[in-house]
Scaffold this active site. Structure first.
Site, PDB file in Angstrom:
ATOM      1  N   ASN A   9      52.387  39.476  33.996  1.00  0.00           N
ATOM      2  CA  ASN A   9      52.827  39.147  32.688  1.00  0.00           C
ATOM      3  C   ASN A   9      52.470  40.308  32.116  1.00  0.00           C
ATOM      4  O   ASN A   9      51.465  40.563  31.551  1.00  0.00           O
ATOM      5  CB  ASN A   9      52.354  37.818  32.204  1.00  0.00           C
ATOM      6  CG  ASN A   9      52.864  37.575  30.766  1.00  0.00           C
ATOM      7  OD1 ASN A   9      53.598  38.166  30.307  1.00  0.00           O
ATOM      8  ND2 ASN A   9      52.211  36.760  30.304  1.00  0.00           N
ATOM      9  N   LYS A  11      53.588  41.145  29.091  1.00  0.00           N
ATOM     10  CA  LYS A  11      53.491  40.866  27.761  1.00  0.00           C
ATOM     11  C   LYS A  11      54.203  41.836  26.991  1.00  0.00           C
ATOM     12  O   LYS A  11      55.321  42.471  27.267  1.00  0.00           O
ATOM     13  CB  LYS A  11      52.051  40.490  27.204  1.00  0.00           C
ATOM     14  CG  LYS A  11      51.352  39.517  28.207  1.00  0.00           C
ATOM     15  CD  LYS A  11      49.993  39.267  27.664  1.00  0.00           C
ATOM     16  CE  LYS A  11      49.330  38.319  28.392  1.00  0.00           C
ATOM     17  NZ  LYS A  11      47.963  37.871  27.925  1.00  0.00           N
ATOM     18  N   HIS A  96      53.643  29.808  27.416  1.00  0.00           N
ATOM     19  CA  HIS A  96      52.206  30.642  27.005  1.00  0.00           C
ATOM     20  C   HIS A  96      51.602  30.302  26.058  1.00  0.00           C
ATOM     21  O   HIS A  96      52.204  30.287  24.901  1.00  0.00           O
ATOM     22  CB  HIS A  96      52.800  32.272  27.329  1.00  0.00           C
ATOM     23  CG  HIS A  96      51.489  33.104  27.645  1.00  0.00           C
ATOM     24  ND1 HIS A  96      50.431  33.223  26.708  1.00  0.00           N
ATOM     25  CD2 HIS A  96      50.816  33.341  28.731  1.00  0.00           C
ATOM     26  CE1 HIS A  96      49.388  33.858  27.344  1.00  0.00           C
ATOM     27  NE2 HIS A  96      49.919  34.242  28.493  1.00  0.00           N
ATOM     28  N   GLU A  98      50.070  32.127  23.943  1.00  0.00           N
ATOM     29  CA  GLU A  98      50.555  33.170  22.729  1.00  0.00           C
ATOM     30  C   GLU A  98      51.588  32.792  22.100  1.00  0.00           C
ATOM     31  O   GLU A  98      51.851  32.823  20.978  1.00  0.00           O
ATOM     32  CB  GLU A  98      50.463  34.777  23.330  1.00  0.00           C
ATOM     33  CG  GLU A  98      49.077  35.174  23.705  1.00  0.00           C
ATOM     34  CD  GLU A  98      49.174  36.106  25.041  1.00  0.00           C
ATOM     35  OE1 GLU A  98      50.278  36.874  25.343  1.00  0.00           O
ATOM     36  OE2 GLU A  98      48.093  36.487  25.320  1.00  0.00           O
ATOM     37  N   GLU A 168      45.723  28.634  32.443  1.00  0.00           N
ATOM     38  CA  GLU A 168      45.197  29.509  31.772  1.00  0.00           C
ATOM     39  C   GLU A 168      44.270  29.274  30.439  1.00  0.00           C
ATOM     40  O   GLU A 168      45.018  29.065  29.482  1.00  0.00           O
ATOM     41  CB  GLU A 168      46.188  30.675  31.092  1.00  0.00           C
ATOM     42  CG  GLU A 168      47.351  31.028  32.227  1.00  0.00           C
ATOM     43  CD  GLU A 168      47.886  32.507  31.625  1.00  0.00           C
ATOM     44  OE1 GLU A 168      47.864  33.450  32.537  1.00  0.00           O
ATOM     45  OE2 GLU A 168      48.428  32.389  30.457  1.00  0.00           O
ATOM     46  N   GLY A 174      42.538  37.844  28.316  1.00  0.00           N
ATOM     47  CA  GLY A 174      42.200  39.246  27.660  1.00  0.00           C
ATOM     48  C   GLY A 174      40.835  39.377  26.888  1.00  0.00           C
ATOM     49  O   GLY A 174      40.568  40.102  26.243  1.00  0.00           O
ATOM     50  N   SER A 214      41.755  37.031  32.564  1.00  0.00           N
ATOM     51  CA  SER A 214      40.821  38.031  33.129  1.00  0.00           C
ATOM     52  C   SER A 214      40.762  38.002  34.428  1.00  0.00           C
ATOM     53  O   SER A 214      39.514  38.118  35.013  1.00  0.00           O
ATOM     54  CB  SER A 214      39.541  37.833  32.545  1.00  0.00           C
ATOM     55  OG  SER A 214      39.609  37.986  31.112  1.00  0.00           O
ATOM     56  N   GLY A 235      47.525  39.211  33.520  1.00  0.00           N
ATOM     57  CA  GLY A 235      48.062  40.084  32.209  1.00  0.00           C
ATOM     58  C   GLY A 235      47.659  41.534  32.315  1.00  0.00           C
ATOM     59  O   GLY A 235      48.407  42.403  32.950  1.00  0.00           O
TER      60      GLY A 235
HETATM   61  P1  13P Z   1      44.614  38.853  31.086  1.00  0.00           P
HETATM   62  O1  13P Z   1      44.860  38.796  32.384  1.00  0.00           O
HETATM   63  O2  13P Z   1      44.990  39.873  30.423  1.00  0.00           O
HETATM   64  O3  13P Z   1      43.577  37.959  30.760  1.00  0.00           O
HETATM   65  O4  13P Z   1      46.005  37.810  30.667  1.00  0.00           O
HETATM   66  C1  13P Z   1      46.108  36.554  31.209  1.00  0.00           C
HETATM   67  C2  13P Z   1      47.541  35.805  30.900  1.00  0.00           C
HETATM   68  O5  13P Z   1      47.855  35.593  29.667  1.00  0.00           O
HETATM   69  C3  13P Z   1      48.597  35.884  31.658  1.00  0.00           C
HETATM   70  O6  13P Z   1      49.853  35.286  31.404  1.00  0.00           O
END
Ligand code: 13P
Length: 253
Positions: A9, A11, A96, A98, A168, A174, A214, A235
């Protein structure tokens, strides 16, 4: 048998030139050294049509990170599921955290998006997961079940088969803080039991449930070794070819 999947992803990262360069690099590397799992990259809308033209889609699938909750028309700035599909993409990430948090996407909105994505032939990577507060109050099971019930448990078994679930935990996204493999396995098994209660053991057994938060090359082997963890939604570590490849190769260990 359910699929093993590693999905990236991106982002809101990578301009067009950077994104095309990364997709080309991944395409070369994975065509030369075939993965042991399905690989998908989910990119900003602007990359899709260009990347679809050269991506070896037998090796790497392509997806969007979102789509609209409306079919078409006067919705300035939105991109419909049909538009996503027309680029050559086959997947879309929906739900997601976010988007739920920053863009106020409710279970009802997500239900519409899921239906439109499926109606347009897209496979959905549907994200669920609890916040730190909810985890500390031991409410994670309740939260993920409600997220499934709110947006995807209305689907027929046939449609549900086109859903990939991504668990997640928001506190691991992150932050560098990964759920332990045991913590992740425990809730993945619970999620699978919810699917079994709703659709039966066969559908549950065929559903891919990915872990996200992560995830990196160093912790992927331990996570992916668990029976109910079928891969990852990645991510930060999907933004560099070597890092992403390292996670994909966890399926070879
Ligand atoms: P990270 O791998 O940066 O923690 O993000 C995970 C994520 O939100 C994937 O959709």
């Amino acid at each position: 048998m359910r699929k093993k999947i590693v999905a990236g992803n991106w982002k809101m990262n990578m301009n067009l030139q950077e994104g095309v360069a990364l997709a080309k690099e991944l395409n070369e590397v994975l065509t030369a050294d075939k993965p042991n799992c399905d690989v998908v990259i989910c990119t900003p809308f602007i990359h899709l049509a260009t990347v679809a033209q050269f991506l070896n889609q037998d090796v790497i699938g392509l997806g969007a990170e979102n789509c609209a909750d409306k079919v078409k028309g006067a919705f300035t700035g939105e991109v419909s599921a049909e538009m996503v599909k027309s680029t050559g993409a086959q997947y879309v990430i929906l739900g997601h955290s976010e988007r739920r948090e920053y863009y106020k996407e409710t279970p009802e909105i997500l239900k519409e998006k899921v239906q439109l994505a499926l109606a347009n032939g897209l496979k959905v990577i549907f994200c669920i997961g609890e916040s730190l507060e909810e985890r500390e109050a031991n409410k994670q099971n309740e939260v993920v079940k409600a997220e499934l019930e709110g947006s995807v448990f209305n689907l027929s078994a046939e449609d549900f088969a086109k859903i990939i679930i991504a668990y997640e935990p928001i506190w691991a996204i992150g932050t560098g803080k990964t759920a332990t493999a045991e913590q992740a396995e425990e809730i993945h098994a619970y999620i699978r039991s919810c699917v079994a209660d709703k659709y039966g053991a066969k559908v549950a057994d065929d559903t891919s449930i990915l872990y996200g938060g992560s995830c990196k090359a160093s912790n992927a082997p331990e996570l992916f070794a668990k029976p109910d963890i079928d891969g990852g939604l990645i991510g930060g570590a999907s933004l560099k070819c070597a890092d992403f490849k390292g996670i994909i190769d966890a399926w070879k260990k």
